[in-house]
Design a protein around this motif. Structure first.
Motif, short mmCIF file in Angstrom:
data_model
loop_
_atom_site.label_atom_id
_atom_site.label_comp_id
_atom_site.label_asym_id
_atom_site.label_seq_id
_atom_site.Cartn_x
_atom_site.Cartn_y
_atom_site.Cartn_z
N CYS A 29 -36.77 -17.99 18.56
CA CYS A 29 -37.15 -19.39 18.73
C CYS A 29 -36.03 -20.34 18.27
N ARG A 30 -35.83 -21.41 19.06
CA ARG A 30 -34.82 -22.43 18.72
C ARG A 30 -35.44 -23.82 18.92
N ARG A 31 -36.73 -23.94 18.64
CA ARG A 31 -37.45 -25.18 18.95
C ARG A 31 -37.05 -26.34 18.03
N CYS A 32 -36.56 -26.06 16.85
CA CYS A 32 -36.25 -27.13 15.89
C CYS A 32 -34.73 -27.21 15.67
N VAL A 70 -43.62 -22.36 8.37
CA VAL A 70 -42.35 -22.60 9.07
C VAL A 70 -41.53 -21.32 8.95
N HIS A 71 -40.96 -20.87 10.05
CA HIS A 71 -40.27 -19.56 10.04
C HIS A 71 -38.76 -19.67 9.87
N CYS A 72 -38.22 -20.89 9.78
CA CYS A 72 -36.77 -21.04 9.59
C CYS A 72 -36.50 -21.78 8.29
N LEU A 95 -33.36 -27.17 12.05
CA LEU A 95 -33.53 -25.91 11.32
C LEU A 95 -32.65 -24.81 11.90
N VAL A 96 -32.45 -24.83 13.20
CA VAL A 96 -31.54 -23.85 13.81
C VAL A 96 -30.13 -24.04 13.21
N ARG A 139 -30.21 -22.92 9.33
CA ARG A 139 -30.33 -21.47 9.06
C ARG A 139 -29.01 -20.76 9.42
N ILE A 159 -40.99 -14.95 17.94
CA ILE A 159 -40.59 -15.86 16.86
C ILE A 159 -39.10 -15.75 16.57
N TYR A 164 -47.43 -20.63 16.22
CA TYR A 164 -47.21 -19.27 15.72
C TYR A 164 -48.24 -18.94 14.62
N ASN A 211 -44.15 -28.01 15.16
CA ASN A 211 -43.53 -27.12 16.16
C ASN A 211 -43.90 -25.66 15.92
N CYS A 212 -43.99 -25.27 14.65
CA CYS A 212 -44.22 -23.87 14.30
C CYS A 212 -45.71 -23.52 14.26
N PRO A 232 -35.02 -17.06 12.76
CA PRO A 232 -36.40 -17.22 12.28
C PRO A 232 -36.85 -15.90 11.64
S1 SF4 Z 1 -39.32 -23.41 12.46
FE1 SF4 Z 1 -40.67 -22.30 13.90
S2 SF4 Z 1 -40.74 -23.61 15.74
FE2 SF4 Z 1 -38.96 -24.28 14.52
S3 SF4 Z 1 -37.19 -23.12 15.34
FE3 SF4 Z 1 -38.02 -21.95 13.60
S4 SF4 Z 1 -39.48 -20.50 14.50
FE4 SF4 Z 1 -39.08 -22.10 16.03
#
Ligand code: SF4
Length: 225
Positions: free
Chosen positions: A14-17, A116-118, A20-21, A24, A11, A136, A132-133, A44
């Motif tokens: 992660c840079r899927r979003c 959501v982790h971010c 949010l990347v 953050r 986790i 997890y 996306n999250c 995250p």
């Molecule tokens: S919100 Fe979840 S899926 Fe999106 S970048 Fe952060 S950890 Fe990854």
């Protein structure tokens, strides 16, 4: 069974979003004046707690200057200041404060995650970001073999739990459960309890009071008996 340590290591990279990347990391660079001297986490935020937990607490997302700063969920902001004393009163936390990742707080029979982790702008993740999250969150459910109770903090977390169950083919009751503070839905694997989120927006307006919050954790204790 999911290895929670490995899951959390995955986790935090992660840079899927993309939105949010960017947010953050921007928050970690800009910082709030009061925390100017601190190094923000800016990644995250992993889940944490007792891997043998029977209760899973599900939040919305890291706060920009709370867990996005400290690197631990519900740590270092107003939500933590309201939640942690309640966990302590209910016997799930070793102390009534959650200030920084190295403050010695331990959770007992409780694991903490979020849908959501971010940290999202305005604390509002998009549906696509929640989606996306979701893998997890699903993996966390699979990684807690003793799970009996899930407490969803707020509407988005509540819907996130339901969607995860639906997407994994477990089926939902009909009619679909609605969010209400203190609401309770029984699933084969666990009972889902709903609570208002302990955000300042709710706690400073009296929408969520300490006695209201205590009743949710008291009910969780009853369900564990
Ligand atoms: S919100 Fe979840 S899926 Fe999106 S970048 Fe952060 S950890 Fe990854």
């Amino acid at each position: 069974m999911t290895d929670l340590s490995e899951l959390n290591m995955e986790i935090i990279t992660c840079r899927r979003c993309p939105r949010l990347v960017a947010h953050r990391e921007q928050m970690a660079r800009d910082k709030r004046r009061a925390y100017r001297q601190e190094a923000y986490w800016g990644r995250p935020v992993p889940s944490w707690g007792d891997p043998a937990a029977r209760v899973l607490l599900v939040g919305l997302a890291p706060g920009a200057h709370g867990s996005n700063r400290t690197g631990r969920m519900f740590t270092g902001d107003g939500s933590a200041d309201f939640l942690t004393p309640a966990l302590f009163r209910a016997g799930f936390a070793s102390q009534p404060t959650s200030i920084e990742a190295a403050d010695g707080l331990r959770l007992d029979d409780l694991y903490v995650t979020a849908v959501v982790h971010c940290a999202p702008p305005d604390n509002k993740p998009s549906p696509a970001e929640v989606s996306n999250c979701r893998p997890y969150f699903h993996a966390h459910l699979a990684g807690l073999p003793l799970l009996r109770v899930v407490i969803a903090l707020g509407q988005i977390a509540f819907q996130g739990v339901l969607e995860t169950l639906r997407a994994s083919g477990q089926g939902l009751p009909s009619p679909r459960p609605h969010f209400s503070h203190g609401g309770e839905t029984a699933f084969p694997a666990f009972t889902l309890l709903a609570s208002y989120h302990p955000s300042r927006q709710n706690t400073q307006t009296g929408r969520l009071t300490p006695p209201m919050f205590d009743r949710v954790f008291l009910r969780a204790r009853e369900l564990l008996r």
